[in-house]
Scaffold this motif. Structure first.
Motif, mmCIF file in Angstrom:
data_model
loop_
_atom_site.group_PDB
_atom_site.id
_atom_site.type_symbol
_atom_site.label_atom_id
_atom_site.label_comp_id
_atom_site.label_asym_id
_atom_site.label_seq_id
_atom_site.Cartn_x
_atom_site.Cartn_y
_atom_site.Cartn_z
ATOM 1 N N TYR A 57 0.811 -1.213 0.000
ATOM 2 C CA TYR A 57 0.000 0.000 0.000
ATOM 3 C C TYR A 57 0.847 1.266 0.000
ATOM 4 O O TYR A 57 2.044 1.221 0.284
ATOM 5 N N PHE A 58 0.174 2.359 -0.337
ATOM 6 C CA PHE A 58 0.789 3.673 -0.274
ATOM 7 C C PHE A 58 0.059 4.490 0.773
ATOM 8 O O PHE A 58 -1.141 4.320 0.991
ATOM 9 N N ILE A 59 0.798 5.379 1.402
ATOM 10 C CA ILE A 59 0.211 6.311 2.361
ATOM 11 C C ILE A 59 0.695 7.695 2.002
ATOM 12 O O ILE A 59 1.897 7.880 1.803
ATOM 13 N N HIS A 102 -15.726 -11.630 -1.493
ATOM 14 C CA HIS A 102 -14.450 -11.076 -1.050
ATOM 15 C C HIS A 102 -13.958 -11.566 0.299
ATOM 16 O O HIS A 102 -12.810 -11.305 0.637
ATOM 17 N N TYR A 103 -14.774 -12.272 1.031
ATOM 18 C CA TYR A 103 -14.179 -13.073 2.114
ATOM 19 C C TYR A 103 -15.131 -14.134 2.629
ATOM 20 O O TYR A 103 -16.337 -14.083 2.374
ATOM 21 N N SER A 116 -8.168 -6.743 10.255
ATOM 22 C CA SER A 116 -6.778 -7.111 10.077
ATOM 23 C C SER A 116 -6.663 -8.547 9.559
ATOM 24 O O SER A 116 -5.849 -8.844 8.680
ATOM 25 N N ASP A 117 -7.523 -9.437 10.047
ATOM 26 C CA ASP A 117 -7.547 -10.801 9.515
ATOM 27 C C ASP A 117 -7.931 -10.796 8.043
ATOM 28 O O ASP A 117 -7.317 -11.480 7.217
ATOM 29 N N ALA A 118 -8.961 -10.015 7.720
ATOM 30 C CA ALA A 118 -9.433 -9.961 6.337
ATOM 31 C C ALA A 118 -8.322 -9.458 5.422
ATOM 32 O O ALA A 118 -8.094 -9.990 4.338
ATOM 33 N N MET A 119 -7.617 -8.445 5.890
ATOM 34 C CA MET A 119 -6.527 -7.871 5.099
ATOM 35 C C MET A 119 -5.414 -8.889 4.880
ATOM 36 O O MET A 119 -4.905 -9.028 3.774
ATOM 37 N N ASP A 125 -9.495 1.520 5.313
ATOM 38 C CA ASP A 125 -9.096 2.195 4.079
ATOM 39 C C ASP A 125 -8.218 1.289 3.218
ATOM 40 O O ASP A 125 -8.408 1.190 2.005
ATOM 41 N N ALA A 126 -7.266 0.640 3.883
ATOM 42 C CA ALA A 126 -6.347 -0.229 3.153
ATOM 43 C C ALA A 126 -7.119 -1.352 2.470
ATOM 44 O O ALA A 126 -6.872 -1.688 1.318
ATOM 45 N N MET A 127 -8.068 -1.891 3.187
ATOM 46 C CA MET A 127 -8.881 -2.991 2.652
ATOM 47 C C MET A 127 -9.695 -2.522 1.450
ATOM 48 O O MET A 127 -9.754 -3.211 0.434
ATOM 49 N N ASP A 128 -10.299 -1.375 1.581
ATOM 50 C CA ASP A 128 -11.108 -0.850 0.481
ATOM 51 C C ASP A 128 -10.296 -0.642 -0.789
ATOM 52 O O ASP A 128 -10.788 -0.799 -1.897
#
Lengths: 189, 189
Positions: free
Chosen positions: A70-72, B69-70, B133-136, A134-137
Motif C-alpha cells: 500500500y501507499f500512504i 471477497h471473504y 486485520s484478519d481480512a486484510m 481504508d487499506a482494505m477498500d
DNA sequence: ATCGCTTTTTACCAAATGGTAAATGTTTTC
DNA sequence: GAAAACATTTACCATTTGGTAAAAAGCGAT
C-alpha cells in the motif's frame, strides 16, 4: 499540527488540555527519499502522521519479489500498527518514496497518551480501524479485476500519486509487471 | 456461548456480572444455506458471532459479476461492522454458505453493552480491528501471486473450507474463473 | 433406480500477461 | 555538458488465463 488534531477529533472529543498534551508528545521526523520509516525484522520505533510526502509499505514474497502493498500520503497515519502496539518484530518495510515530514510518537509517548487521556484507547483503536478499513477498500478490488481496470481505478483513487511514485512501485502494487503496466498505459491513450 | 466469551476476553477483562450481561443480550439466530445474514441496500440488523457454519461476503462489481471477497467460519464475528455501527445502508451481501448458527446482537443490544460496560467501546473497536486485520492478511497476498499460488495458499489457510464451499465461490474469491480453478486443480494432482 | 437440477470438469481458441532483452528517456553526479 | 545511473517503453515469444460451449459427475426428490 492542526491536521493531526483534526484527524484525531473525528473519533472523539478532547478538551484543550488533552489536545495540548497530545501536541507535547509529538516528535517531528524528517526522512529523505528512500529512507526507511520502519524495517522488517525490527521493532517499529514510531507511529507517524504524514504531514508531507508519500510512503509505501512493502514486503518480500516467497519468490523474493518485492511487493508494494500500500501507499500512504498526506494526513494519514503510517505504521505497522499491530507490531508497534505489541513492540514486536515487523515483517514489512515502510519506506519514504519522496522526502517526507511526519509527526511521530514513540511507543513511550503513545502509551503516555493512553495513561493520561481516559478515552484514548478507544480513539487509538478507531484510528487503527480506519487505517485498516481504508487499506482494505483499496486493496480488495485489485483481486478481481483485470489489469487495465486496476490501473484505471488506481488513477481514480490516487490521482495525485501517479506523478510522485515510480511506475515500478505502482505495477507491483497492482500485481502486474512493469512491462504490462507500460503496455496498458500505451493502450489507454 | 463460552466461545463467544472467550473471544471477547482476548481484548479486555470483564467481571462475571458483565459477562452475564453480555450473555443476556445475545439472540440465537439460525440460518439455512443460502439465506442472507445481511443484504446490500439494507441496514444490517445484527452483528453476529458464528457458532456453526460458513458465511461469505460478496458484492457486484461494475461488470455485474458477483465477487466473493471473504469467508467467515466458526468463532469469528460476522457483519458489515462500519455500516452496522452507523446503521447505514450496506453495500454488500453476507450469505450463509451452509446452514448456520449464530449468537447475534441487535444494534439496540449492542448499544446497551456500550452504555453498561465501561470498557466496551474499546473492546468493540478491538474486535472490529481484528476482523479487518484478519481480512486484510488473507486478501492482500491474493493480488500479487499467480492463480496456482493463490489456490495453494488458500488451501493452507482454510484447509477446512474446501469441502464446505462451492468451487465457484472459491474461484471468485481468488479472482479467477471457475474453469481456471478447475484446470489448476487438475495440474496440481 | 431414474429424472431433473446443479456443480465441476474438459476442450477449444482468443486475449491478456509474464519473462527476457534491448532501446529510449530521464535524472543525477561530477 | 558528458558520463553514469536509473526509469520507462518497446518488442518478441512463451505461458497463463478468460470466454464459450459441451460433457461428465454429483445430488436430491420422487
Amino acid at each position: 499540527m492542526e491536521k493531526l488534531i483534526e484527524y484525531i477529533l473525528q473519533f472523539g472529543n478532547l478538551n484543550p488540555q488533552q489536545i495540548n498534551f497530545i501536541k507535547s508528545k509529538t516528535t517531528e521526523v524528517d526522512l529523505k527519499k528512500d529512507d526507511y520509516f520502519s524495517e522488517a525484522g525490527k521493532v517499529p520505533k514510531y507511529i507517524g502522521f504524514v504531514l508531507e510526502g508519500v510512503f509505501r509499505c512493502c514486503y518480500y514474497n516467497n519468490k523474493g519479489e518485492e511487493i508494494t502493498h500500500y501507499f500512504i500520503d498526506e494526513y494519514s497515519f503510517v505504521s505497522d500498527q499491530q507490531k508497534f502496539e505489541a513492540q514486536a518484530l515487523s515483517s514489512e518495510y515502510i519506506q519514504a518514496v519522496t522526502d517526507c515530514k511526519l509527526l511521530a510518537f514513540t511507543k513511550k509517548d503513545w502509551d503516555a497518551l493512553s495513561n493520561t487521556i481516559v478515552d484514548w484507547d478507544r480513539i487509538a483503536a478507531k484510528i487503527t480501524q480506519k487505517c485498516l478499513s481504508d487499506a482494505m477498500d483499496r486493496r480488495s478490488p485489485l483481486v478481481s479485476e483485470d489489469a487495465t481496470t486496476r490501473y484505471l481505478s488506481f488513477l481514480q483513487k490516487y490521482p495525485m500519486l501517479i506523478n510522485r511514485v515510480p511506475l515500478s512501485y505502482i505495477a507491483s502494487y497492482l500485481g502486474i509487471t512493469q512491462q504490462s503496466l507500460s503496455r496498458i498505459r500505451k493502450n489507454i491513450r
